[in-house]
Design a protein around this motif. Sequence first.
Motif, PDB file in Angstrom:
ATOM      1  N   GLY A 171      22.860 -64.263  13.929  1.00 42.17           N
ATOM      2  CA  GLY A 171      21.888 -63.548  14.745  1.00 42.17           C
ATOM      3  C   GLY A 171      20.491 -64.029  14.446  1.00 42.17           C
ATOM      4  N   VAL A 172      19.495 -63.356  15.010  1.00 38.01           N
ATOM      5  CA  VAL A 172      18.109 -63.773  14.848  1.00 38.01           C
ATOM      6  C   VAL A 172      17.241 -62.578  14.472  1.00 38.01           C
ATOM      7  CG1 VAL A 172      18.425 -65.554  16.609  1.00 38.01           C
ATOM      8  CG2 VAL A 172      17.418 -63.345  17.249  1.00 38.01           C
ATOM      9  N   GLY A 173      16.064 -62.882  13.999  1.00 41.16           N
ATOM     10  CA  GLY A 173      15.033 -61.870  13.823  1.00 41.16           C
ATOM     11  C   GLY A 173      14.104 -61.889  15.015  1.00 41.16           C
ATOM     12  N   MET A 174      13.454 -60.765  15.269  1.00 37.31           N
ATOM     13  CA  MET A 174      12.488 -60.654  16.353  1.00 37.31           C
ATOM     14  C   MET A 174      11.132 -60.288  15.761  1.00 37.31           C
ATOM     15  SD  MET A 174      14.398 -61.137  19.124  1.00 37.31           S
ATOM     16  CE  MET A 174      13.167 -60.715  20.354  1.00 37.31           C
ATOM     17  N   VAL A 175      10.078 -60.929  16.247  1.00 35.07           N
ATOM     18  CA  VAL A 175       8.710 -60.546  15.935  1.00 35.07           C
ATOM     19  C   VAL A 175       8.012 -60.317  17.260  1.00 35.07           C
ATOM     20  CG1 VAL A 175       6.494 -61.264  14.976  1.00 35.07           C
ATOM     21  CG2 VAL A 175       8.613 -61.797  13.748  1.00 35.07           C
ATOM     22  N   GLY A 176       7.446 -59.125  17.444  1.00 38.10           N
ATOM     23  CA  GLY A 176       6.814 -58.811  18.718  1.00 38.10           C
ATOM     24  C   GLY A 176       5.438 -58.210  18.549  1.00 38.10           C
ATOM     25  N   PHE A 177       4.552 -58.546  19.472  1.00 36.08           N
ATOM     26  CA  PHE A 177       3.184 -58.042  19.460  1.00 36.08           C
ATOM     27  C   PHE A 177       2.929 -57.255  20.744  1.00 36.08           C
ATOM     28  CE2 PHE A 177       3.336 -61.766  16.814  1.00 36.08           C
ATOM     29  CZ  PHE A 177       2.552 -61.453  15.713  1.00 36.08           C
ATOM     30  N   CYS A 178       2.390 -56.051  20.605  1.00 34.41           N
ATOM     31  CA  CYS A 178       2.045 -55.206  21.756  1.00 34.41           C
ATOM     32  C   CYS A 178       3.296 -54.960  22.600  1.00 34.41           C
ATOM     33  CB  CYS A 178       0.925 -55.854  22.566  1.00 34.41           C
ATOM     34  SG  CYS A 178      -0.510 -56.323  21.597  1.00 34.41           S
ATOM     35  N   GLY A 179       3.235 -55.347  23.889  1.00 31.67           N
ATOM     36  CA  GLY A 179       4.412 -55.188  24.733  1.00 31.67           C
ATOM     37  C   GLY A 179       5.589 -55.988  24.224  1.00 31.67           C
ATOM     38  N   GLY A 180       5.328 -57.097  23.539  1.00 27.73           N
ATOM     39  CA  GLY A 180       6.407 -57.872  22.942  1.00 27.73           C
ATOM     40  C   GLY A 180       7.076 -57.135  21.799  1.00 27.73           C
ATOM     41  N   GLY A 181       6.320 -56.270  21.113  1.00 28.15           N
ATOM     42  CA  GLY A 181       6.922 -55.427  20.084  1.00 28.15           C
ATOM     43  C   GLY A 181       7.868 -54.417  20.703  1.00 28.15           C
ATOM     44  N   TYR A 182       7.414 -53.815  21.800  1.00 29.29           N
ATOM     45  CA  TYR A 182       8.278 -52.892  22.546  1.00 29.29           C
ATOM     46  C   TYR A 182       9.548 -53.606  23.003  1.00 29.29           C
ATOM     47  CZ  TYR A 182       9.991 -50.479  26.728  1.00 29.29           C
ATOM     48  OH  TYR A 182      10.789 -49.893  27.676  1.00 29.29           O
ATOM     49  N   GLN A 183       9.395 -54.801  23.580  1.00 37.83           N
ATOM     50  CA  GLN A 183      10.557 -55.542  24.074  1.00 37.83           C
ATOM     51  C   GLN A 183      11.512 -55.921  22.938  1.00 37.83           C
ATOM     52  OE1 GLN A 183      11.142 -55.254  27.117  1.00 37.83           O
ATOM     53  NE2 GLN A 183      10.278 -56.901  28.326  1.00 37.83           N
ATOM     54  N   SER A 184      10.965 -56.290  21.802  1.00 36.43           N
ATOM     55  CA  SER A 184      11.806 -56.651  20.655  1.00 36.43           C
ATOM     56  C   SER A 184      12.660 -55.475  20.207  1.00 36.43           C
ATOM     57  CB  SER A 184      10.927 -57.138  19.497  1.00 36.43           C
ATOM     58  OG  SER A 184      10.239 -58.316  19.841  1.00 36.43           O
ATOM     59  N   LEU A 185      12.053 -54.298  20.144  1.00 35.49           N
ATOM     60  CA  LEU A 185      12.802 -53.100  19.754  1.00 35.49           C
ATOM     61  C   LEU A 185      13.820 -52.717  20.814  1.00 35.49           C
ATOM     62  CD1 LEU A 185       9.767 -51.206  18.260  1.00 35.49           C
ATOM     63  CD2 LEU A 185      11.824 -51.838  16.982  1.00 35.49           C
ATOM     64  N   MET A 186      13.455 -52.844  22.082  1.00 38.49           N
ATOM     65  CA  MET A 186      14.405 -52.552  23.151  1.00 38.49           C
ATOM     66  C   MET A 186      15.588 -53.511  23.112  1.00 38.49           C
ATOM     67  SD  MET A 186      13.630 -49.866  24.897  1.00 38.49           S
ATOM     68  CE  MET A 186      14.801 -50.155  26.223  1.00 38.49           C
ATOM     69  N   LEU A 187      15.312 -54.787  22.867  1.00 36.76           N
ATOM     70  CA  LEU A 187      16.394 -55.775  22.834  1.00 36.76           C
ATOM     71  C   LEU A 187      17.374 -55.486  21.703  1.00 36.76           C
ATOM     72  CD1 LEU A 187      17.428 -58.293  24.290  1.00 36.76           C
ATOM     73  CD2 LEU A 187      16.140 -59.681  22.643  1.00 36.76           C
ATOM     74  N   SER A 188      16.871 -54.902  20.625  1.00 33.00           N
ATOM     75  CA  SER A 188      17.770 -54.572  19.512  1.00 33.00           C
ATOM     76  C   SER A 188      18.803 -53.532  19.908  1.00 33.00           C
ATOM     77  CB  SER A 188      16.961 -54.076  18.308  1.00 33.00           C
ATOM     78  OG  SER A 188      16.538 -52.724  18.470  1.00 33.00           O
ATOM     79  N   THR A 189      18.526 -52.767  20.956  1.00 39.51           N
ATOM     80  CA  THR A 189      19.493 -51.760  21.427  1.00 39.51           C
ATOM     81  C   THR A 189      20.494 -52.349  22.417  1.00 39.51           C
ATOM     82  OG1 THR A 189      18.252 -50.989  23.386  1.00 39.51           O
ATOM     83  CG2 THR A 189      17.665 -50.031  21.251  1.00 39.51           C
ATOM     84  N   GLN A 190      20.249 -53.588  22.866  1.00 38.08           N
ATOM     85  CA  GLN A 190      21.090 -54.200  23.885  1.00 38.08           C
ATOM     86  C   GLN A 190      21.845 -55.435  23.407  1.00 38.08           C
ATOM     87  OE1 GLN A 190      18.867 -54.944  27.502  1.00 38.08           O
ATOM     88  NE2 GLN A 190      17.800 -52.981  27.398  1.00 38.08           N
ATOM     89  N   SER A 191      21.336 -56.086  22.368  1.00 44.13           N
ATOM     90  CA  SER A 191      21.919 -57.354  21.930  1.00 44.13           C
ATOM     91  C   SER A 191      22.401 -57.272  20.491  1.00 44.13           C
ATOM     92  CB  SER A 191      20.876 -58.475  22.049  1.00 44.13           C
ATOM     93  OG  SER A 191      21.376 -59.685  21.513  1.00 44.13           O
ATOM     94  N   LYS A 192      23.640 -57.654  20.277  1.00 39.96           N
ATOM     95  CA  LYS A 192      24.187 -57.693  18.926  1.00 39.96           C
ATOM     96  C   LYS A 192      23.638 -58.866  18.116  1.00 39.96           C
ATOM     97  CE  LYS A 192      28.535 -55.426  20.199  1.00 39.96           C
ATOM     98  NZ  LYS A 192      30.024 -55.544  20.257  1.00 39.96           N
ATOM     99  N   GLU A 193      22.924 -59.759  18.787  1.00 45.39           N
ATOM    100  CA  GLU A 193      22.361 -60.919  18.097  1.00 45.39           C
ATOM    101  C   GLU A 193      21.113 -60.565  17.286  1.00 45.39           C
ATOM    102  OE1 GLU A 193      23.920 -63.640  18.090  1.00 45.39           O
ATOM    103  OE2 GLU A 193      25.285 -63.426  19.781  1.00 45.39           O
ATOM    104  N   VAL A 194      20.461 -59.444  17.611  1.00 48.75           N
ATOM    105  CA  VAL A 194      19.223 -59.064  16.921  1.00 48.75           C
ATOM    106  C   VAL A 194      19.572 -58.376  15.612  1.00 48.75           C
ATOM    107  CG1 VAL A 194      17.114 -57.687  17.039  1.00 48.75           C
ATOM    108  CG2 VAL A 194      17.976 -58.857  19.095  1.00 48.75           C
ATOM    109  N   ARG A 195      19.114 -58.950  14.511  1.00 45.92           N
ATOM    110  CA  ARG A 195      19.457 -58.432  13.189  1.00 45.92           C
ATOM    111  C   ARG A 195      18.307 -57.694  12.513  1.00 45.92           C
ATOM    112  NH1 ARG A 195      21.539 -63.248   9.767  1.00 45.92           N
ATOM    113  NH2 ARG A 195      21.457 -61.606   8.200  1.00 45.92           N
ATOM    114  N   ALA A 196      17.082 -57.939  12.937  1.00 43.84           N
ATOM    115  CA  ALA A 196      15.913 -57.277  12.339  1.00 43.84           C
ATOM    116  C   ALA A 196      14.742 -57.450  13.289  1.00 43.84           C
ATOM    117  CB  ALA A 196      15.591 -57.876  10.968  1.00 43.84           C
TER     118      ALA A 196
END
Length: 303
Positions: A171-196
């Motif tokens: 899997g991968v890690g996500m780093v998000g800023f502003c709306g990208g932070g929101y998207q990163s957290l949302m993606l963690s609820t939809q993708s098993k690839e997101v680990r942190a």
Amino acid sequence: MCTTEDCNNDDTPERGIERRTFLTGVTAAAVAGVLASERLAQPSQQPPTNALNDPQVIQGMVSFKSGAAISQGYLARPDKAGRFPAVVILHGNLHLPEDSRYTAAQVAQRGFVGLAVKRFSRTPELTMAELNRSDREDQRYLSNTFSQQELRDAQAAINYLKSLSYVRGKGVGMVGFCGGGYQSLMLSTQSKEVRAVVAFYAPPIFSAQFQVKTDPKPNLMDVVKRIKVPIQGHYGAADTIIPLADVNKFEQALRLQQTPVEIFTYEGAGHAFCDYTRPNLYRPEAAALAKSRMIEFPEKTLK
């Protein structure tokens, strides 16, 4: 809908922060031209380090498929043999800001493959003035429909990284800023690839000005029970856009359900305090501390 104190009220991109901080959201010559134009349009201070010019980091623009469309991003990786864990970087501004590319290079300096996704890759001709006009009129880029498209593009970035011979891990890690932070957290609820996820100034609850009544985006508080991966959050204590009360509620909800979480707040820092290209907002000491914590988090959760 201006979000910070140095917004441009004339619908031109030359002054200050883009007004849509929260949106979520080729030939080699063409790519080079786009990248050059973005740098010209976004004058900046000197970066804190030489990450964008580090000879030990291989970095540059790449293209990858997202369904039938072509998305773009800025890829950075260590200049040495081996396979490395990957980090996807999302942001909330138009196209691909220098600070997002810089973050990709930063993580590469620490032994990761970083991919900063270019927003609006499907509409490369989109200008800031047109984006501002859309917010006032059709609001399509504020909608949940558009947000879901961006989530699909983020997943496509993950799929692209997994196809590379020098990327390892399940899997991968996500780093998000502003709306990208929101998207990163949302993606963690939809993708098993997101680990942190490391999220900078991600809004737990959107104010009405960032929502479309007929097609609203879910708030993070609406989906918090589905956020299970380790989370690190960074917020400015002087952020006038995101109330700390909302941040506290979000952290408490995560802790109650035993989601691994660490939330940091920075006194005197406002929104976008990590972005060195915005002198009115940039807080060097807070940014250095937040970025050091950002790097340590995937080192603990991905390696």
